[in-house]
Design a protein around this motif. Sequence first.
Motif, PDB file in Angstrom:
ATOM      1  N   GLU A 132    -105.906 -22.905 -67.089  1.00 59.25           N
ATOM      2  CA  GLU A 132    -106.612 -24.084 -67.582  1.00 59.25           C
ATOM      3  C   GLU A 132    -105.679 -25.293 -67.628  1.00 59.25           C
ATOM      4  OE1 GLU A 132    -109.828 -23.487 -67.948  1.00 59.25           O
ATOM      5  OE2 GLU A 132    -109.293 -21.417 -67.503  1.00 59.25           O
ATOM      6  N   ARG A 133    -106.278 -26.453 -67.507  1.00 62.23           N
ATOM      7  CA  ARG A 133    -105.556 -27.717 -67.597  1.00 62.23           C
ATOM      8  C   ARG A 133    -106.091 -28.500 -68.793  1.00 62.23           C
ATOM      9  NH1 ARG A 133    -103.015 -29.152 -62.940  1.00 62.23           N
ATOM     10  NH2 ARG A 133    -103.280 -31.379 -63.334  1.00 62.23           N
ATOM     11  N   PRO A 134    -105.330 -29.473 -69.291  1.00 64.28           N
ATOM     12  CA  PRO A 134    -105.880 -30.298 -70.365  1.00 64.28           C
ATOM     13  C   PRO A 134    -107.115 -31.038 -69.867  1.00 64.28           C
ATOM     14  CG  PRO A 134    -103.838 -31.244 -69.504  1.00 64.28           C
ATOM     15  CD  PRO A 134    -103.972 -29.885 -68.909  1.00 64.28           C
ATOM     16  N   ARG A 135    -108.183 -30.983 -70.628  1.00 65.85           N
ATOM     17  CA  ARG A 135    -109.407 -31.670 -70.244  1.00 65.85           C
ATOM     18  C   ARG A 135    -109.286 -33.178 -70.493  1.00 65.85           C
ATOM     19  NH1 ARG A 135    -114.343 -29.006 -70.056  1.00 65.85           N
ATOM     20  NH2 ARG A 135    -113.016 -27.211 -69.580  1.00 65.85           N
ATOM     21  N   HIS A 136    -108.446 -33.552 -71.471  1.00 63.96           N
ATOM     22  CA  HIS A 136    -108.302 -34.959 -71.847  1.00 63.96           C
ATOM     23  C   HIS A 136    -106.843 -35.406 -71.857  1.00 63.96           C
ATOM     24  CE1 HIS A 136    -112.548 -35.198 -73.003  1.00 63.96           C
ATOM     25  NE2 HIS A 136    -112.389 -33.989 -73.494  1.00 63.96           N
ATOM     26  N   GLY A 137    -105.979 -34.673 -72.551  1.00 62.02           N
ATOM     27  CA  GLY A 137    -104.576 -35.043 -72.618  1.00 62.02           C
ATOM     28  C   GLY A 137    -104.367 -36.438 -73.179  1.00 62.02           C
ATOM     29  N   VAL A 138    -103.323 -37.105 -72.702  1.00 65.13           N
ATOM     30  CA  VAL A 138    -102.992 -38.437 -73.197  1.00 65.13           C
ATOM     31  C   VAL A 138    -104.042 -39.457 -72.772  1.00 65.13           C
ATOM     32  CG1 VAL A 138    -101.320 -40.332 -73.047  1.00 65.13           C
ATOM     33  CG2 VAL A 138    -100.517 -37.961 -73.296  1.00 65.13           C
ATOM     34  N   ARG A 139    -104.366 -39.467 -71.490  1.00 67.16           N
ATOM     35  CA  ARG A 139    -105.264 -40.488 -70.962  1.00 67.16           C
ATOM     36  C   ARG A 139    -106.650 -40.398 -71.601  1.00 67.16           C
ATOM     37  NH1 ARG A 139    -105.378 -41.111 -64.556  1.00 67.16           N
ATOM     38  NH2 ARG A 139    -103.176 -40.888 -65.088  1.00 67.16           N
ATOM     39  N   GLY A 140    -107.184 -39.179 -71.677  1.00 63.66           N
ATOM     40  CA  GLY A 140    -108.520 -39.013 -72.245  1.00 63.66           C
ATOM     41  C   GLY A 140    -108.583 -39.318 -73.729  1.00 63.66           C
ATOM     42  N   THR A 141    -107.516 -38.978 -74.446  1.00 68.97           N
ATOM     43  CA  THR A 141    -107.471 -39.267 -75.881  1.00 68.97           C
ATOM     44  C   THR A 141    -107.475 -40.768 -76.115  1.00 68.97           C
ATOM     45  OG1 THR A 141    -106.292 -37.195 -76.334  1.00 68.97           O
ATOM     46  CG2 THR A 141    -106.157 -38.924 -78.009  1.00 68.97           C
ATOM     47  N   ARG A 142    -106.711 -41.479 -75.317  1.00 68.24           N
ATOM     48  CA  ARG A 142    -106.693 -42.939 -75.449  1.00 68.24           C
ATOM     49  C   ARG A 142    -108.064 -43.530 -75.117  1.00 68.24           C
ATOM     50  NH1 ARG A 142    -102.338 -45.472 -76.714  1.00 68.24           N
ATOM     51  NH2 ARG A 142    -100.216 -44.725 -76.361  1.00 68.24           N
ATOM     52  N   MET A 143    -108.714 -43.010 -74.111  1.00 66.19           N
ATOM     53  CA  MET A 143    -110.023 -43.537 -73.727  1.00 66.19           C
ATOM     54  C   MET A 143    -111.042 -43.308 -74.841  1.00 66.19           C
ATOM     55  SD  MET A 143    -112.404 -42.479 -70.467  1.00 66.19           S
ATOM     56  CE  MET A 143    -112.784 -40.879 -71.204  1.00 66.19           C
ATOM     57  N   LEU A 144    -111.041 -42.117 -75.425  1.00 61.34           N
ATOM     58  CA  LEU A 144    -112.027 -41.805 -76.464  1.00 61.34           C
ATOM     59  C   LEU A 144    -111.792 -42.602 -77.740  1.00 61.34           C
ATOM     60  CD1 LEU A 144    -112.226 -37.938 -75.946  1.00 61.34           C
ATOM     61  CD2 LEU A 144    -114.083 -39.572 -75.572  1.00 61.34           C
ATOM     62  N   THR A 145    -110.546 -42.921 -78.041  1.00 62.31           N
ATOM     63  CA  THR A 145    -110.229 -43.655 -79.277  1.00 62.31           C
ATOM     64  C   THR A 145    -110.080 -45.154 -79.048  1.00 62.31           C
ATOM     65  OG1 THR A 145    -107.867 -43.228 -78.948  1.00 62.31           O
ATOM     66  CG2 THR A 145    -109.078 -41.681 -80.345  1.00 62.31           C
ATOM     67  N   GLN A 146    -110.108 -45.563 -77.796  1.00 55.33           N
ATOM     68  CA  GLN A 146    -110.001 -46.989 -77.439  1.00 55.33           C
ATOM     69  C   GLN A 146    -108.687 -47.591 -77.942  1.00 55.33           C
ATOM     70  OE1 GLN A 146    -113.479 -48.139 -79.560  1.00 55.33           O
ATOM     71  NE2 GLN A 146    -114.906 -47.586 -77.935  1.00 55.33           N
ATOM     72  N   VAL A 147    -107.616 -46.820 -77.873  1.00 50.89           N
ATOM     73  CA  VAL A 147    -106.302 -47.293 -78.319  1.00 50.89           C
ATOM     74  C   VAL A 147    -105.374 -47.347 -77.115  1.00 50.89           C
ATOM     75  CG1 VAL A 147    -104.284 -46.821 -79.759  1.00 50.89           C
ATOM     76  CG2 VAL A 147    -106.582 -46.328 -80.628  1.00 50.89           C
ATOM     77  N   GLU A 148    -104.855 -48.500 -76.814  1.00 51.52           N
ATOM     78  CA  GLU A 148    -103.909 -48.679 -75.720  1.00 51.52           C
ATOM     79  C   GLU A 148    -102.703 -49.464 -76.224  1.00 51.52           C
ATOM     80  OE1 GLU A 148    -104.103 -47.320 -72.853  1.00 51.52           O
ATOM     81  OE2 GLU A 148    -106.199 -46.622 -72.879  1.00 51.52           O
TER      82      GLU A 148
END
Length: 423
Positions: A132-148
């Motif tokens: 398995e691979r991360p479904r979200h990881g860093v990029r997906g977590t940032r997208m879901l929380t709208q934090v950049e």
Amino acid sequence: MQRIKARYLIETPDEPMQVAEVLAGEQSSGTFVRVANESEDLKALTRATVEVIEELEPLSEPSLPNALLSRQGRGGPWRRARVTVSFPPANIGRNLPTLAATLAGNLYDLGGTTGLRLEHIDLPSEFRNRFERPRHGVRGTRMLTQVEGRPLIGTIIKPNVGLSAEETGTLVGELCEAGVDFIKDDECNADSEHAPIAQRIPAVMNHVRRWQDKTGKAVMVAFNISDEHEAMLRHADLVAREGGTCVMVSLNWAGFSSVQALRRHTDLVIHGHRNGFGMMSRHPALGMDFQPYQTLWRLTGTDHMHVHGLDGKFSQPNSEVIEGAHDSLAPLADPADRDDIVMPAFSSGQWAGTLPQTAKAVPSGDFLFMCGGGILAHPQGPTAGVKSLHEAWAALAAGQTLAEAAAEAPNLAAALSFFGRSK
């Protein structure tokens, strides 16, 4: 195909190469005597191979007791060596528990050792892609929380036991209004009698949805769904139905197979909590380092990994915490695969005063910075606790020290006065 490589630290009164060969045989095709049907062709196909051995300074006393050596009246010097062993992937297939048993199984019980520690794992790209691979990881977590452009500011529900489901929801609502990005359950609070998870999830998400409807800000909540496997799946489904984005699992107690199956079952972010790792890592001659530990768990598809915190309340030195964060942000096999990384979660005694050194350790800002007491014990309340972290980050972004910024940042000033005194 390329082989899996593992590096070990071994301690023994015997010749290190001899012990390394026993380890390689025990963890692949061999036993202590030749057996029926064993051929040189079979051994060549399935046996692990000692690739490198580097002898270190010996010790005058053994690190661990060994009843077998005591019965034999064996003494030191206790020779130490770093040993790299390669394993054929064909022995393992696509079986994560078998990979763990191969790299970290009976070898800890080898009779000729008074110390054995797994320090590092290298995986070939093709083998890594079996899992398995991360479904979200860093990029997906940032997208879901709208934090950049900055770390995610998070907290832990405190007290971790005692609050009812409704009280927990009210606290979450207050934290949302304060500007927090991420909230998680404590590892000791999953499905308690005073706040059953079937009640806590809707109560919390009611406030999260209300805040999102009002502001557009999506706060991520990691609900602790650690439980029997089927119950975990039900809990995850409830989180998804309520509009949640994340679940938390106590990895060591749920197990590889259960977390792997959870990953296949849900699209939610999986926040991996490593509680219990200390029993595998604290003795320098036993267990494993964090690099192999997080490698194995990332093969289940987790998206976040706990690394503890700098100058925190636990026993780890800062160097190990930083190394753990760097391990989490490193692809497992292909250095160019930036989607195969997970977000390190700094937690344990964190507050505004530990943010500068954490940001220096991870200049990308790709980390969760979670403060339990650092927010909820702020002398002016949780809202001021969250604001103290935002003020600390603004100071760093402006090139100021926290002390300089505190003159015009009252929440930060209160945190420095209150927590700085206790530190």
